[in-house]
Design a protein around this motif. Structure first.
Motif, short mmCIF file in Angstrom:
data_model
loop_
_atom_site.label_atom_id
_atom_site.label_comp_id
_atom_site.label_asym_id
_atom_site.label_seq_id
_atom_site.Cartn_x
_atom_site.Cartn_y
_atom_site.Cartn_z
N LYS A 147 0.83 -1.21 0.00
CA LYS A 147 0.00 0.00 0.00
C LYS A 147 0.86 1.25 0.00
O LYS A 147 0.54 2.24 -0.67
CB LYS A 147 -0.94 -0.01 1.21
CG LYS A 147 -2.06 -1.03 1.10
CD LYS A 147 -2.94 -1.03 2.33
CE LYS A 147 -4.05 -2.07 2.21
NZ LYS A 147 -4.90 -2.13 3.43
N THR A 182 -4.45 -3.80 -7.77
CA THR A 182 -5.65 -3.00 -7.48
C THR A 182 -6.45 -3.55 -6.31
O THR A 182 -7.32 -2.86 -5.78
CB THR A 182 -6.56 -2.93 -8.73
OG1 THR A 182 -6.78 -4.25 -9.24
CG2 THR A 182 -5.91 -2.08 -9.81
N ARG A 183 -6.18 -4.78 -5.90
CA ARG A 183 -6.86 -5.32 -4.72
C ARG A 183 -6.34 -4.65 -3.45
O ARG A 183 -7.07 -4.57 -2.46
CB ARG A 183 -6.64 -6.82 -4.62
CG ARG A 183 -7.27 -7.62 -5.76
CD ARG A 183 -6.89 -9.08 -5.68
NE ARG A 183 -7.29 -9.82 -6.88
CZ ARG A 183 -6.92 -11.06 -7.14
NH1 ARG A 183 -6.13 -11.71 -6.28
NH2 ARG A 183 -7.31 -11.66 -8.25
N GLU A 208 -6.71 0.57 -4.63
CA GLU A 208 -7.72 0.71 -5.67
C GLU A 208 -7.36 1.79 -6.68
O GLU A 208 -7.67 1.69 -7.86
CB GLU A 208 -9.07 1.02 -5.03
CG GLU A 208 -10.23 1.04 -6.01
CD GLU A 208 -11.56 1.29 -5.33
OE1 GLU A 208 -12.57 1.44 -6.05
OE2 GLU A 208 -11.59 1.33 -4.09
N GLN A 247 -4.54 1.85 -10.60
CA GLN A 247 -4.84 1.90 -12.03
C GLN A 247 -5.21 3.33 -12.45
O GLN A 247 -4.86 3.76 -13.56
CB GLN A 247 -5.98 0.94 -12.36
CG GLN A 247 -6.31 0.86 -13.84
CD GLN A 247 -7.39 -0.16 -14.13
OE1 GLN A 247 -7.14 -1.19 -14.75
NE2 GLN A 247 -8.60 0.10 -13.68
N ASP A 248 -5.92 4.06 -11.59
CA ASP A 248 -6.27 5.45 -11.91
C ASP A 248 -5.01 6.29 -12.10
O ASP A 248 -4.90 7.05 -13.08
CB ASP A 248 -7.13 6.05 -10.79
CG ASP A 248 -8.43 5.29 -10.60
OD1 ASP A 248 -8.85 4.58 -11.53
OD2 ASP A 248 -9.01 5.39 -9.50
N ARG A 269 -12.63 -2.24 -14.17
CA ARG A 269 -13.27 -0.93 -14.34
C ARG A 269 -12.30 0.09 -14.94
O ARG A 269 -12.14 1.21 -14.45
CB ARG A 269 -13.81 -0.43 -13.01
CG ARG A 269 -14.92 -1.30 -12.45
CD ARG A 269 -15.58 -0.68 -11.25
NE ARG A 269 -14.66 -0.60 -10.12
CZ ARG A 269 -14.96 -0.01 -8.97
NH1 ARG A 269 -16.15 0.54 -8.80
NH2 ARG A 269 -14.08 0.02 -7.98
N SER A 286 -11.05 4.57 -14.90
CA SER A 286 -9.70 5.12 -14.83
C SER A 286 -9.41 6.04 -16.01
O SER A 286 -8.90 7.15 -15.84
CB SER A 286 -8.67 3.98 -14.79
OG SER A 286 -8.86 3.16 -13.65
#
Length: 540
Positions: free
Chosen positions: A212, A240-241, A244, A247-248, A302, A306
């Motif tokens: 993280k 991404t788990r 989150e 990816q953005d 998703r 992003s």
């Protein structure tokens, strides 16, 4: 008695050189070196050093009664053997440093090393380290191996009381735990044995904390996106788990840099594939193939959010981009668009949603970002000038509005290639050979046209042309009887976007622009004309 003495000059030279090199090596390199070696490696290193020292002190060992190494073979003597052992030791250390594995035993060193590199701004060194160890860290943080399951079976149950874990690896039993000495010893033994078999819960928690911290760093994510995008792609789903927004930040960095692989892959992805207007996905376009070859990956991660949010953020906040979009068109539609973040976002959606349509995905993949793109672009448009009516696209922004309309229309029109006469189509169909995405695009295009027609910042000529793109698509649908349900949905949402009749002059402007269309087009759209007149009559 050894009258010649023991010559340790070579040994002192080697040890002095090692000490001098180690003194000037940066602390991060020392941590990296320690991370590369486990207890067995250190055993091999110390054994080799002892043997080398044994050759130097052979007279002393012989006097003390230790056996000698015996006669030399193949022309080797003591000096050659010492050199060969040093060479083999150096080769072993180099080989082990290239085959390092991150385990629960060296996770603490990995934490110290990554923290030092991150705060020192040594992003390329950190990227190289993560390229080798990030997958192992992800495995530790979410371990589901056979050893992990076996460790969980050994680990004692804790019904009715809490176990408090400390950072040093120790733990204590909380309130409600039995005070029996034998129970506590048995509990501790099972915890120790479980940790020996597989990663413990505190190891998994520490690995998750490290991940993280690293993946939440915007500087690091931005560097990885540009320097190692395909590595990010390989770990994207697992990363991404834990974070989150990874990816953005990844796509935000890609869009911010015109030299990124995102732009180059999109430019290399404009050839038609098999069927309709579906675009081919060349093997070299690894990023696009990752998300679109099986578009369920794009839906699961998703990615539309992003990319969509990154594009909207650039439209809203980038003053340089606004100035460019409101400038002269010049060669934008041929060259400049391939370096534009808004066009890149639109083209990515075009590819992804077309793949979803042709793969019969029952998910609209948030193609409804198109109305948002249109309205945000219009908000940033300059005032209309008299000379704008002389140009098809007076500005790059006008051309991008055309791309928004054309892309949405393509999703509707490709229903022709995916259906055949006699097919029964309904808007709520989600199974079999459905065209759910085409129905959703037919809804979205009405909202796109509404935003364009209502804006005083869009020239009248451009409004007529963009409405003409939508109406031409509607005409193509009405030529096929089995596509009548899709045409009906499109007519409805062109007149009442998203099913709402707003209290504004939209219908008036729509009717004006429709009456200015080519008379042959209007003649083929009798149903649309009648429904528009009926809606106009209700309002007035």
């Amino acid at each position: 008695m050894n009258p010649a003495g023991i010559d340790t000059s070579a040994l002192l030279t080697m040890l002095g050189l090692i000490a001098a090199v180690w003194a000037v090596v940066p602390s991060t390199a020392r941590l990296s070196f320690r991370l590369s070696l486990n207890w067995f490696d250190w055993l091999v290193i110390w054994a080799a050093l002892l043997i080398i020292h044994g050759f130097f002190f052979e007279p002393v060992l012989t006097t003390l009664g230790f056996p000698t190494f015996g006669p030399w073979l193949w022309g080797f003597d003591k000096s050659a053997t010492q050199y060969l052992l040093f060479l083999l030791l150096a080769a072993f250390v180099y080989w082990r440093s290239r085959r390092t594995r991150l385990t629960r035993w060296n996770l603490g060193l990995f934490d110290d090393l990554t923290t030092s590199l991150l705060h020192a701004g040594k992003l390329e060194e950190l990227a190289d380290l993560l390229h080798r160890h990030l997958a192992s860290a992800l495995n530790l943080a979410a371990s589901k191996s056979v050893r992990s399951r076996l460790a969980n079976a050994i680990r004692p149950l804790r019904p009715g009381f809490q176990v408090v874990f400390r950072d040093d690896g120790s733990f204590s039993l909380g309130e409600g735990a039995p005070t029996n000495w034998l129970f506590r010893k048995w509990f501790s033994f099972r915890e120790w044995l479980a940790d020996l078999v597989g990663p413990s819960q505190r190891v998994q928690r520490r690995a998750a904390i490290i991940l993280k911290r690293l993946l939440s760093s915007r500087r690091l994510t931005g560097h990885l996106a540009i320097a190692r995008p395909y590595f990010c792609m390989e770990v994207m789903e697992r990363a991404t788990r834990f974070v989150e927004g990874f990816q953005d930040e990844f796509f935000d960095a890609l869009l911010a840099n015109e030299a990124s692989v995102f732009y180059s892959e999109l430019k290399n992805n404009d050839n038609f594939g098999e069927g309709g207007r579906r675009l081919a996905l060349p093997d070299e376009n690894r990023l696009l193939r990752f998300y679109c070859v099986d578009v369920d990956v794009a839906a699961r991660l998703r990615v539309y959010r992003s990319v969509g949010e990154a594009v909207l953020a650039r439209i809203d906040a980038d003053e340089v981009l606004e100035k460019k979009l409101n400038g002269r068109l010049l060669t934008f539609h041929d060259v400049g668009k391939h370096h534009d973040p808004v066009y890149a976002g639109i083209w990515f959606f075009r590819i992804m949603v077309l793949e979803g349509l042709h793969q019969r995905v029952a998910d609209h993949l948030w193609l409804h970002y198109m109305p948002h793109f249109a309205s945000r672009l219009i908000d940033r448009a300059r005032e209309v000038r008299p000379e704008d009516e002389n140009h098809e696209f007076p500005t790059p922004l006008g051309y991008l509005l055309y791309e928004v309309v054309d892309t949405t229309a393509v999703w509707v029109r490709d229903a022709e290639a995916l259906t055949k006469p006699g097919d029964v189509l309904t808007p709520d169909q989600r199974e079999g050979n459905h065209i759910h995405i085409s129905f959703e695009a037919a809804k979205a295009i009405g909202h796109v046209i509404q935003a364009i027609l209502l804006s005083p910042r869009v020239p009248r000529r451009l409004k007529d042309e963009l409405l003409g793109v939508a109406l031409t698509t509607l005409q193509a649908l009405e030529q096929h009887a089995h596509l009548a349900p899709l045409a009906r949905v499109m007519r409805k949402h062109l007149i009442e976007p998203y099913g709402f009749r707003e209290q504004n002059n939209y219908l008036y402007i729509l009717k004006q622009c429709f009456d200015e269309q080519d008379h042959m087009l209007r003649a083929h759209l009798r149903s649309f004309s009648e429904e528009l007149d009926a809606a106009w009559g209700v309002v007035h």
